[in-house]
Design a protein around this motif. Structure first.
Motif, PDB file in Angstrom:
ATOM      1  N   ASP A  54       0.834  -1.206   0.000  1.00 39.21           N
ATOM      2  CA  ASP A  54       0.000   0.000   0.000  1.00 39.21           C
ATOM      3  C   ASP A  54       0.861   1.245   0.000  1.00 39.21           C
ATOM      4  O   ASP A  54       2.064   1.190   0.210  1.00 39.21           O
ATOM      5  CB  ASP A  54      -0.958  -0.015   1.218  1.00 39.21           C
ATOM      6  CG  ASP A  54      -0.246   0.106   2.555  1.00 39.21           C
ATOM      7  OD1 ASP A  54       0.445   1.132   2.787  1.00 39.21           O
ATOM      8  OD2 ASP A  54      -0.386  -0.814   3.397  1.00 39.21           O
ATOM      9  N   PRO A  80       0.212   5.465   5.298  1.00 36.67           N
ATOM     10  CA  PRO A  80       1.076   6.286   6.155  1.00 36.67           C
ATOM     11  C   PRO A  80       2.321   5.565   6.677  1.00 36.67           C
ATOM     12  O   PRO A  80       3.217   6.211   7.225  1.00 36.67           O
ATOM     13  CB  PRO A  80       0.157   6.639   7.326  1.00 36.67           C
ATOM     14  CG  PRO A  80      -0.814   5.505   7.386  1.00 36.67           C
ATOM     15  CD  PRO A  80      -1.046   5.082   5.961  1.00 36.67           C
ATOM     16  N   ILE A 113       4.086   2.317   9.108  1.00 36.30           N
ATOM     17  CA  ILE A 113       3.939   1.898  10.507  1.00 36.30           C
ATOM     18  C   ILE A 113       5.139   2.418  11.299  1.00 36.30           C
ATOM     19  O   ILE A 113       6.265   2.006  11.050  1.00 36.30           O
ATOM     20  CB  ILE A 113       3.866   0.356  10.616  1.00 36.30           C
ATOM     21  CG1 ILE A 113       2.706  -0.176   9.748  1.00 36.30           C
ATOM     22  CG2 ILE A 113       3.712  -0.087  12.074  1.00 36.30           C
ATOM     23  CD1 ILE A 113       2.575  -1.684   9.718  1.00 36.30           C
ATOM     24  N   ALA A 170       3.170  -2.460  16.785  1.00 38.39           N
ATOM     25  CA  ALA A 170       2.040  -2.869  15.935  1.00 38.39           C
ATOM     26  C   ALA A 170       1.800  -4.376  16.000  1.00 38.39           C
ATOM     27  O   ALA A 170       0.666  -4.839  15.878  1.00 38.39           O
ATOM     28  CB  ALA A 170       2.281  -2.433  14.496  1.00 38.39           C
ATOM     29  N   TYR A 189      -2.852  -4.125  20.262  1.00 42.80           N
ATOM     30  CA  TYR A 189      -2.485  -2.754  19.878  1.00 42.80           C
ATOM     31  C   TYR A 189      -3.207  -2.372  18.591  1.00 42.80           C
ATOM     32  O   TYR A 189      -3.123  -3.073  17.581  1.00 42.80           O
ATOM     33  CB  TYR A 189      -0.971  -2.598  19.678  1.00 42.80           C
ATOM     34  CG  TYR A 189      -0.624  -1.194  19.207  1.00 42.80           C
ATOM     35  CD1 TYR A 189      -0.517  -0.152  20.115  1.00 42.80           C
ATOM     36  CD2 TYR A 189      -0.462  -0.911  17.846  1.00 42.80           C
ATOM     37  CE1 TYR A 189      -0.246   1.146  19.678  1.00 42.80           C
ATOM     38  CE2 TYR A 189      -0.191   0.380  17.404  1.00 42.80           C
ATOM     39  CZ  TYR A 189      -0.084   1.400  18.322  1.00 42.80           C
ATOM     40  OH  TYR A 189       0.174   2.676  17.896  1.00 42.80           O
ATOM     41  N   THR A 195      -4.674   1.289  16.266  1.00 45.83           N
ATOM     42  CA  THR A 195      -4.956   2.717  16.111  1.00 45.83           C
ATOM     43  C   THR A 195      -6.282   2.932  15.370  1.00 45.83           C
ATOM     44  O   THR A 195      -6.581   4.044  14.947  1.00 45.83           O
ATOM     45  CB  THR A 195      -3.821   3.409  15.325  1.00 45.83           C
ATOM     46  OG1 THR A 195      -3.731   2.800  14.035  1.00 45.83           O
ATOM     47  CG2 THR A 195      -2.486   3.290  16.037  1.00 45.83           C
ATOM     48  N   GLY A 197     -10.413  -3.688  14.323  1.00 45.01           N
ATOM     49  CA  GLY A 197      -9.663  -2.905  15.294  1.00 45.01           C
ATOM     50  C   GLY A 197      -9.439  -3.597  16.628  1.00 45.01           C
ATOM     51  O   GLY A 197      -9.286  -2.952  17.650  1.00 45.01           O
ATOM     52  N   ALA A 198      -9.402  -4.919  16.609  1.00 43.21           N
ATOM     53  CA  ALA A 198      -9.118  -5.662  17.841  1.00 43.21           C
ATOM     54  C   ALA A 198      -7.614  -5.723  18.117  1.00 43.21           C
ATOM     55  O   ALA A 198      -7.185  -6.220  19.157  1.00 43.21           O
ATOM     56  CB  ALA A 198      -9.681  -7.071  17.756  1.00 43.21           C
ATOM     57  N   MET A 253      -5.570  -7.612  16.574  1.00 39.12           N
ATOM     58  CA  MET A 253      -5.158  -9.015  16.453  1.00 39.12           C
ATOM     59  C   MET A 253      -4.816  -9.386  15.020  1.00 39.12           C
ATOM     60  O   MET A 253      -4.491 -10.542  14.736  1.00 39.12           O
ATOM     61  CB  MET A 253      -6.289  -9.933  16.933  1.00 39.12           C
ATOM     62  CG  MET A 253      -6.580  -9.847  18.412  1.00 39.12           C
ATOM     63  SD  MET A 253      -5.201 -10.432  19.399  1.00 39.12           S
ATOM     64  CE  MET A 253      -5.316 -12.190  19.026  1.00 39.12           C
ATOM     65  N   LEU A 310      -2.287  -8.309  12.714  1.00 40.86           N
ATOM     66  CA  LEU A 310      -0.887  -8.671  12.439  1.00 40.86           C
ATOM     67  C   LEU A 310      -0.483  -9.922  13.229  1.00 40.86           C
ATOM     68  O   LEU A 310       0.166 -10.812  12.666  1.00 40.86           O
ATOM     69  CB  LEU A 310       0.037  -7.485  12.741  1.00 40.86           C
ATOM     70  CG  LEU A 310      -0.086  -6.270  11.798  1.00 40.86           C
ATOM     71  CD1 LEU A 310       0.770  -5.105  12.288  1.00 40.86           C
ATOM     72  CD2 LEU A 310       0.309  -6.640  10.371  1.00 40.86           C
ATOM     73  N   PRO A 311      -0.859 -10.045  14.527  1.00 36.69           N
ATOM     74  CA  PRO A 311      -0.548 -11.292  15.234  1.00 36.69           C
ATOM     75  C   PRO A 311      -1.169 -12.530  14.576  1.00 36.69           C
ATOM     76  O   PRO A 311      -0.523 -13.580  14.488  1.00 36.69           O
ATOM     77  CB  PRO A 311      -1.137 -11.066  16.637  1.00 36.69           C
ATOM     78  CG  PRO A 311      -1.114  -9.575  16.815  1.00 36.69           C
ATOM     79  CD  PRO A 311      -1.407  -9.014  15.448  1.00 36.69           C
ATOM     80  N   THR A 313       3.519   0.663   3.059  1.00 38.52           N
ATOM     81  CA  THR A 313       3.890  -0.569   3.747  1.00 38.52           C
ATOM     82  C   THR A 313       3.741  -1.742   2.792  1.00 38.52           C
ATOM     83  O   THR A 313       2.791  -1.794   2.014  1.00 38.52           O
ATOM     84  CB  THR A 313       2.961  -0.779   4.967  1.00 38.52           C
ATOM     85  OG1 THR A 313       3.084   0.347   5.835  1.00 38.52           O
ATOM     86  CG2 THR A 313       3.310  -2.060   5.727  1.00 38.52           C
TER      87      THR A 313
HETATM   88  N1  LIG Z   1      -0.968  -1.445   6.141  1.00 43.03           N
HETATM   89  C1  LIG Z   1      -0.838  -0.671   7.236  1.00 43.03           C
HETATM   90  N2  LIG Z   1      -0.534   0.638   7.117  1.00 43.03           N
HETATM   91  C2  LIG Z   1      -0.386   1.429   8.211  1.00 43.03           C
HETATM   92  N3  LIG Z   1      -0.540   0.981   9.475  1.00 43.03           N
HETATM   93  C3  LIG Z   1      -0.827  -0.306   9.661  1.00 43.03           C
HETATM   94  C4  LIG Z   1      -1.013  -1.204   8.567  1.00 43.03           C
HETATM   95  N4  LIG Z   1      -1.280  -2.439   9.065  1.00 43.03           N
HETATM   96  C5  LIG Z   1      -1.299  -2.310  10.393  1.00 43.03           C
HETATM   97  N5  LIG Z   1      -1.019  -1.044  10.773  1.00 43.03           N
HETATM   98  C6  LIG Z   1      -0.892  -0.529  12.157  1.00 43.03           C
HETATM   99  O1  LIG Z   1      -0.676  -1.616  13.038  1.00 43.03           O
HETATM  100  C7  LIG Z   1      -1.722  -1.672  14.025  1.00 43.03           C
HETATM  101  C8  LIG Z   1      -2.023  -3.109  14.386  1.00 43.03           C
HETATM  102  O2  LIG Z   1      -2.561  -3.805  13.271  1.00 43.03           O
HETATM  103  P1  LIG Z   1      -3.503  -5.070  13.531  1.00 43.03           P
HETATM  104  O3  LIG Z   1      -2.782  -6.027  14.418  1.00 43.03           O
HETATM  105  O4  LIG Z   1      -3.973  -5.577  12.227  1.00 43.03           O
HETATM  106  O5  LIG Z   1      -4.700  -4.461  14.377  1.00 43.03           O
HETATM  107  P2  LIG Z   1      -5.959  -3.596  13.920  1.00 43.03           P
HETATM  108  O6  LIG Z   1      -6.015  -3.603  12.430  1.00 43.03           O
HETATM  109  O7  LIG Z   1      -7.109  -4.296  14.540  1.00 43.03           O
HETATM  110  O8  LIG Z   1      -5.755  -2.218  14.471  1.00 43.03           O
HETATM  111  C9  LIG Z   1      -2.874  -0.941  13.393  1.00 43.03           C
HETATM  112  O9  LIG Z   1      -3.791  -0.433  14.334  1.00 43.03           O
HETATM  113  C10 LIG Z   1      -2.139   0.187  12.644  1.00 43.03           C
HETATM  114  O10 LIG Z   1      -1.749   1.203  13.537  1.00 43.03           O
END
Ligand SMILES: Nc1ncnc2c1ncn2[C@@H]1O[C@H](COP(=O)(O)OP(=O)(O)O)[C@@H](O)[C@H]1O
Ligand SMILES: [Mg+2]
Lengths: 108, 146
Positions: free
Chosen positions: B78, B81, B83, B89, B94, B96, B107-108, B110, B112-113, B132
């Motif tokens: 993408d 902005p 990370i 993250a 965690y 945002t 927005g849980a 979870m 990335l984990p 990213t």
């Molecule tokens: N593609 C991305 N671009 C920018 N920030 C990202 C991206 N993917 C994840 N993040 C950041 O990492 C955080 C954690 O991601 P994730 O574990 O998927 O939780 P969630 O999507 O539920 O917030 C996000 O809240 C965001 O701040």
């Protein structure tokens, strides 16, 4: 037990039932979609109050056998048709998540 | 040697209703190609989380899927902005994500984990203000039609 059997036994509302013969082997309750993606297993009944279109994709990917909207929640506009089109069973109940989970546990 | 199959998807950053469509399509293709249920589940759930992240956090992006007999690779790219702190993250819980997104069940924190847990390899490359790229790999048991 099949999804159809569950529907008849618990008198569930039918929003979409394209695959009533699918087996229910367990269950998962939750509204946070990433938790469901991480924890629900194939052939679970998924109990939730989340009613937006994204639940259909989550059900497809996790391979749960049905979604049951609890607490009298109705699907958002278009979601029942979306579920039918994607072959996802979408049911409803006036029971609380807790009460329905207890009933299903007794049936499995 | 069998050829690598390649699929490309554009992920619309303005449409929450269609979010996940590419992952559902990949799942269907992998099933046709005869992959086992567990591999399909891991790949499609990990891809879904990546797809949702691009919609929620980066105004959309693209997904490239490479399917080999022994390995499935997905590159999610993408121009969002970026990370600022990858290890933060990656922490469970965690997030945002804003309130309107949380109301949809996202927005849980979870995503990335889950991607890490469901894949064999995961690499995040990010440049603040530029975007990213998340690369995930799942090794298969080789039992498929490729
Ligand atoms: N593609 C991305 N671009 C920018 N920030 C990202 C991206 N993917 C994840 N993040 C950041 O990492 C955080 C954690 O991601 P994730 O574990 O998927 O939780 P969630 O999507 O539920 O917030 C996000 O809240 C965001 O701040
Ligand atoms: Mg996420």
């Amino acid at each position: 037990m099949t999804v159809l059997g569950l529907k008849e036994t618990l008198n569930l509302t039918v929003f979409a039932l394209p695959q009533g013969e699918r087996q229910v082997r367990g269950g998962y309750a939750g509204d946070l979609l990433s938790w469901v993606m991480g924890k629900a297993e194939a052939d679970d009944a998924w109990l939730t109050i989340m009613s937006n279109p994204n639940i259909v994709a989550v059900a497809t990917l996790t391979e749960v056998s049905c979604i049951i909207l609890c607490e009298g929640v109705s699907p958002d506009a278009g979601v029942a048709a979306l579920a039918a089109g994607k072959e996802i069973n979408l049911l409803g109940s006036d029971s609380s998540v807790f009460a329905l989970a207890a009933q299903i546990t007794n049936l499995l | 040697m069998a050829e690598t199959l390649r699929f490309h998807y554009e992920v619309d950053g303005n449409n929450f209703t269609s979010a996940g469509a590419a992952s559902v399509e990949v799942k269907r293709k992998l099933r046709q190609l005869g992959f086992d249920a567990e591999t399909i589940r891991r790949v499609s759930i990990a891809m879904y989380e990546g797809e949702i992240n691009m919609v929620v956090h980066a105004r959309g992006g693209s997904a490239d899927v490479y399917v080999d007999k022994d390995c499935i690779t997905i590159i999610l790219a993408d121009r969002g902005p970026g990370i600022p702190d990858i290890s933060l993250a990656m922490q469970e819980g965690y997030s945002t994500a804003p309130d309107n997104i949380r109301a949809l069940g996202f927005g849980a924190g979870m995503g990335l984990p889950n991607m890490k847990r469901y894949t064999d390899e995961m690499k995040i490359e990010t440049v603040l203000g530029k975007g990213t790229t998340v690369t995930i790999k799942v090794y298969t048991n080789g039992a498929n039609k490729l």
